[in-house]
Design a protein around this motif. Structure first.
Motif, mmCIF file in Angstrom:
data_model
loop_
_atom_site.group_PDB
_atom_site.id
_atom_site.type_symbol
_atom_site.label_atom_id
_atom_site.label_comp_id
_atom_site.label_asym_id
_atom_site.label_seq_id
_atom_site.Cartn_x
_atom_site.Cartn_y
_atom_site.Cartn_z
ATOM 1 N N VAL A 430 44.864 50.080 33.604
ATOM 2 C CA VAL A 430 46.056 49.315 33.972
ATOM 3 C C VAL A 430 46.156 47.993 33.213
ATOM 4 N N MET A 431 45.076 47.564 32.548
ATOM 5 C CA MET A 431 45.128 46.321 31.793
ATOM 6 C C MET A 431 45.759 46.486 30.406
ATOM 7 N N GLU A 432 46.040 47.735 29.987
ATOM 8 C CA GLU A 432 46.561 47.947 28.635
ATOM 9 C C GLU A 432 47.873 47.228 28.351
ATOM 10 N N PRO A 433 48.836 47.141 29.315
ATOM 11 C CA PRO A 433 50.058 46.392 29.016
ATOM 12 C C PRO A 433 49.805 44.918 28.733
ATOM 13 N N ILE A 434 48.735 44.344 29.311
ATOM 14 C CA ILE A 434 48.414 42.941 29.059
ATOM 15 C C ILE A 434 47.591 42.808 27.783
ATOM 16 N N SER A 435 46.639 43.707 27.605
ATOM 17 C CA SER A 435 45.700 43.598 26.488
ATOM 18 C C SER A 435 45.665 44.915 25.724
ATOM 19 N N PRO A 436 46.687 45.162 24.866
ATOM 20 C CA PRO A 436 46.721 46.433 24.117
ATOM 21 C C PRO A 436 45.477 46.667 23.273
ATOM 22 N N ALA A 437 44.800 45.587 22.869
ATOM 23 C CA ALA A 437 43.612 45.733 22.038
ATOM 24 C C ALA A 437 42.389 46.178 22.832
ATOM 25 N N GLY A 438 42.537 46.308 24.157
ATOM 26 C CA GLY A 438 41.420 46.729 24.994
ATOM 27 C C GLY A 438 40.754 45.539 25.687
ATOM 28 N N VAL A 439 40.008 45.831 26.731
ATOM 29 C CA VAL A 439 39.332 44.795 27.526
ATOM 30 C C VAL A 439 37.830 44.868 27.274
ATOM 31 N N ARG A 440 37.244 43.735 26.950
ATOM 32 C CA ARG A 440 35.811 43.688 26.658
ATOM 33 C C ARG A 440 35.001 43.370 27.906
ATOM 34 N N VAL A 441 33.855 44.016 28.013
ATOM 35 C CA VAL A 441 32.894 43.680 29.061
ATOM 36 C C VAL A 441 31.870 42.748 28.429
ATOM 37 N N GLU A 442 31.707 41.562 29.025
ATOM 38 C CA GLU A 442 30.843 40.554 28.431
ATOM 39 C C GLU A 442 29.835 40.025 29.451
ATOM 40 N N LYS A 443 28.689 39.610 28.932
ATOM 41 C CA LYS A 443 27.666 38.977 29.754
ATOM 42 C C LYS A 443 27.828 37.469 29.616
ATOM 43 N N ARG A 444 27.999 36.786 30.770
ATOM 44 C CA ARG A 444 28.267 35.360 30.723
ATOM 45 C C ARG A 444 27.382 34.614 31.729
ATOM 46 N N PRO A 445 26.964 33.382 31.390
ATOM 47 C CA PRO A 445 26.266 32.555 32.381
ATOM 48 C C PRO A 445 27.254 32.159 33.484
ATOM 49 N N ALA A 446 26.916 32.434 34.712
ATOM 50 C CA ALA A 446 27.826 32.133 35.823
ATOM 51 C C ALA A 446 28.133 30.639 35.897
ATOM 52 N N ALA A 447 27.155 29.798 35.544
ATOM 53 C CA ALA A 447 27.337 28.344 35.651
ATOM 54 C C ALA A 447 28.408 27.831 34.697
ATOM 55 N N HIS A 448 28.695 28.575 33.637
ATOM 56 C CA HIS A 448 29.659 28.114 32.637
ATOM 57 C C HIS A 448 31.079 28.578 32.933
ATOM 58 N N LEU A 449 31.280 29.337 33.990
ATOM 59 C CA LEU A 449 32.605 29.860 34.314
ATOM 60 C C LEU A 449 33.402 28.834 35.112
ATOM 61 N N PRO A 450 34.755 28.882 35.027
ATOM 62 C CA PRO A 450 35.582 27.993 35.858
ATOM 63 C C PRO A 450 35.272 28.192 37.339
ATOM 64 N N GLU A 451 35.425 27.129 38.107
ATOM 65 C CA GLU A 451 35.041 27.163 39.517
ATOM 66 C C GLU A 451 35.761 28.264 40.286
ATOM 67 N N VAL A 452 37.068 28.433 39.996
ATOM 68 C CA VAL A 452 37.839 29.439 40.729
ATOM 69 C C VAL A 452 37.332 30.848 40.434
ATOM 70 N N ILE A 453 36.837 31.064 39.207
ATOM 71 C CA ILE A 453 36.289 32.375 38.831
ATOM 72 C C ILE A 453 34.948 32.591 39.511
ATOM 73 N N LYS A 454 34.090 31.547 39.499
ATOM 74 C CA LYS A 454 32.777 31.658 40.159
ATOM 75 C C LYS A 454 32.936 31.960 41.642
ATOM 76 N N THR A 455 33.882 31.276 42.278
ATOM 77 C CA THR A 455 34.099 31.486 43.712
ATOM 78 C C THR A 455 34.499 32.928 44.001
ATOM 79 N N GLU A 456 35.373 33.469 43.164
ATOM 80 C CA GLU A 456 35.814 34.858 43.374
ATOM 81 C C GLU A 456 34.675 35.842 43.108
ATOM 82 N N LEU A 457 33.875 35.584 42.068
ATOM 83 C CA LEU A 457 32.765 36.478 41.739
ATOM 84 C C LEU A 457 31.742 36.551 42.864
#
Length: 542
Positions: A430-457
């Protein structure tokens, strides 16, 4: 010298008159062509269209046109292999085109005709939906007999509190409840019905609610103010625009029903009940739209699915009838708007044309990667274990998350995708209309993410999807894995290691293929055109 100049002018003039300007372009440089690959020319505008679709937030303008050239080489190779005939390719193309065409249809037929209502319309809606505002004083009387006594005293003109005390109620001043300003919509229905006709100073009651008999004095009745209206203005605008959208949508559907000569067999639809269909009725056509015929069995199955989704009793005739009406309306609406959107061929004109052409080529590359590259990038169990043993520090860190994240500021598209995700649709599809190039799965340090993203995760378990607002963006998040152990067991990371190694081998094989295609191709880059184009793109960014 003059003779030479004269001869040169004659040569130039002759070339122009003969229409042989191309040698001059070759000599001086033709800025209409950026890249030529095997005789096919691509312009700066072609690159700009590609870059508009390809780039992601934070991505810098490339130093050379090489990424674009590689993309063209891979997509052309896929087409030469006739991968554009693959059913999977055609299906994804069909879905993408339908989604984007429907958005364009809505933009033309609905959004373009939706206006901000005038103040008098908004004020009327404010009056109807948000006023009056009451300030109430209430007394709850436990016994009906006492309630009747209070009412009699009030009718005789005895003040509210005195009437309650005369009826034998104790501690009235302490029992008296004041609501403070309250919109009528927040007042329970039985109490609301009793007070709506009353004015300030009037007393309603007794009204039985819960386990008591209530007397309600209208301390203040406010029919609305300009200041209160202003606090609700944006909400009122959205509400009125939704009404406009509903009217415009209905008008569009009526036009489309006439255009496609829709026929609905109301008698046959009425015969579809919760008990099921007789064999002879199952394939009876109940809806006809041009050449499309919808049998009764399709309607019945859709109603059953809707009942199950909403948790309704399968054999409840009333809820079944309501679901059936909604299903028939959905079939008509979705079929007609899909047909109309595709009939208009938005993919042949801007702005969808460039996006669709990009998606066609990009999906071809994905088919090539799936059929040719991916099978050669497989990793053995032994290779996975060897990597785990060799790199213990990679699997002892805390606070990492493996996730996919997509942002969009397109409100309508975000709402559509949210609905699809809530019905269980695959995140990456369902993400193809937003990102036709595909969606990447990435490994990220949780501490470096925006607060709103960390809270949701923190609320998510692996495999779950979260949706949050971050400024003007809607952010879709899929948590793949969380790493918060000192030493992660091999079984817990083996799949991720395999994916990482496969990704690395995949990229290596892909780069080898690109290099081979480059060696087999005749590639010419107009450096003058590229420098001019890149300068323009950099200036536009600034």
């Amino acid at each position: 010298m003059r003779t030479l100049h004269a001869v040169f002018r004659i040569i130039i003039t002759t070339l122009i008159l003969l229409g042989l300007s191309s040698p001059l372009h070759a000599f001086w440089g033709n800025n209409d062509v950026l890249v030529t690959i095997n005789g096919t020319e691509y312009s700066p505008a072609d690159f700009q269209n590609w870059w508009r679709e390809w780039r992601e937030p934070g991505m810098s303008i490339p130093e050379t046109p090489d990424p674009y050239i590689d993309w063209l080489l891979l997509s052309s190779e896929a087409k030469a292999m006739q991968l554009d005939e693959n059913p999977s390719y055609l299906k994804k193309l069909d879905v993408f085109l339908k989604v984007r065409s429907l958005m364009q249809l809505k933009a033309e037929e609905i959004d373009a005709h939706t206006e901000i209502p005038p103040r008098d319309v908004l004020w009327q809606a404010y009056k109807e939906e948000y006023t009056p505002i009451f300030d109430l004083a209430m007394i709850a009387v436990p016994e009906e007999e006492q309630a009747q006594v209070v009412r009699r005293f009030i009718d005789e003109g005895v003040p509210f509190l005195d009437a309650a005390e005369a009826a034998g109620l104790e501690n009235i001043a302490e029992e008296l409840e004041r609501t403070g300003p309250m919109r009528f919509t927040r007042i329970p229905e039985p109490l609301r019905e009793a007070i709506m006709p009353l004015e300030e100073g009037d007393i309603a009651g007794p009204v039985f609610f819960g386990h008591s008999y209530y007397f309600i004095e209208i301390v203040e009745r406010n029919e609305g103010t300009d200041a209160d209206f202003e606090t609700l203005k944006q909400a009122l605008i959205r509400q009125e625009q939704k009404k406009q959208e509903a009217r415009l949508t209905q008008a569009l559907l009526e036009r489309l029903m006439d255009k496609h000569q829709v026929q609905v067999d109301e008698e046959a639809i009425a015969a579809i009940g919760p008990e099921g269909l007789a064999d002879q009725d199952a394939e009876r056509t109940v809806i006809r739209i041009d050449e499309i015929e919808v049998p009764a069995s399709v309607v019945y199955d859709a109603v059953q699915k809707a009942q199950k989704t909403r948790g309704k009793a399968r054999h409840d005739p009333e809820s079944f009838a309501m679901s059936k009406k909604r299903v028939v309306q959905d079939i008509l609406s979705q079929t007609l708007t899909n047909m109309e959107a595709l009939d208009r061929h938005y993919e042949e004109v801007p702005p969808l044309k460039q996006t669709f052409e990009f998606y066609q080529r990009h999906r071809l590359i994905k088919e090539l990667e799936e059929e040719i590259i991916k099978p050669r990038a497989e990793i053995t169990d032994e290779e996975v274990k060897a990597y785990y043993d060799k790199n213990p520090e990679l699997f002892s860190r805390e606070g990492f998350v493996e996730m996919a994240m997509v942002r969009t500021n397109e409100t309508q598209l975000a709402e559509r995708i949210t609905r699809e995700l809530k019905t269980g649709a695959d995140f990456f599809s369902v993400m193809e209309p937003i990102s036709p190039a595909g969606v990447r799965v990435e490994k990220r340090p949780a501490a470096h993410l925006p607060e709103v993203i960390k809270t949701e995760l923190e609320k998510l378990s692996p495999g779950q999807v979260g949706i949050v607002k971050d400024g003007n963006d809607t952010v879709f998040i899929k948590l793949v894995r969380r790493e918060d152990q000192d030493r992660i067991p091999f079984d817990a990371v083996s799949d991720r290691i395999r994916r990482q190694l496969e990704d690395e081998r995949f990229e290596s094989i892909r780069n080898e293929m690109i290099q081979q295609l480059r060696e087999l191709s005749d590639i010419e880059i107009n450096q003058s055109a590229w420098k001019k184009l890149r300068k323009t793109l950099v200036e536009e960014e600034v």
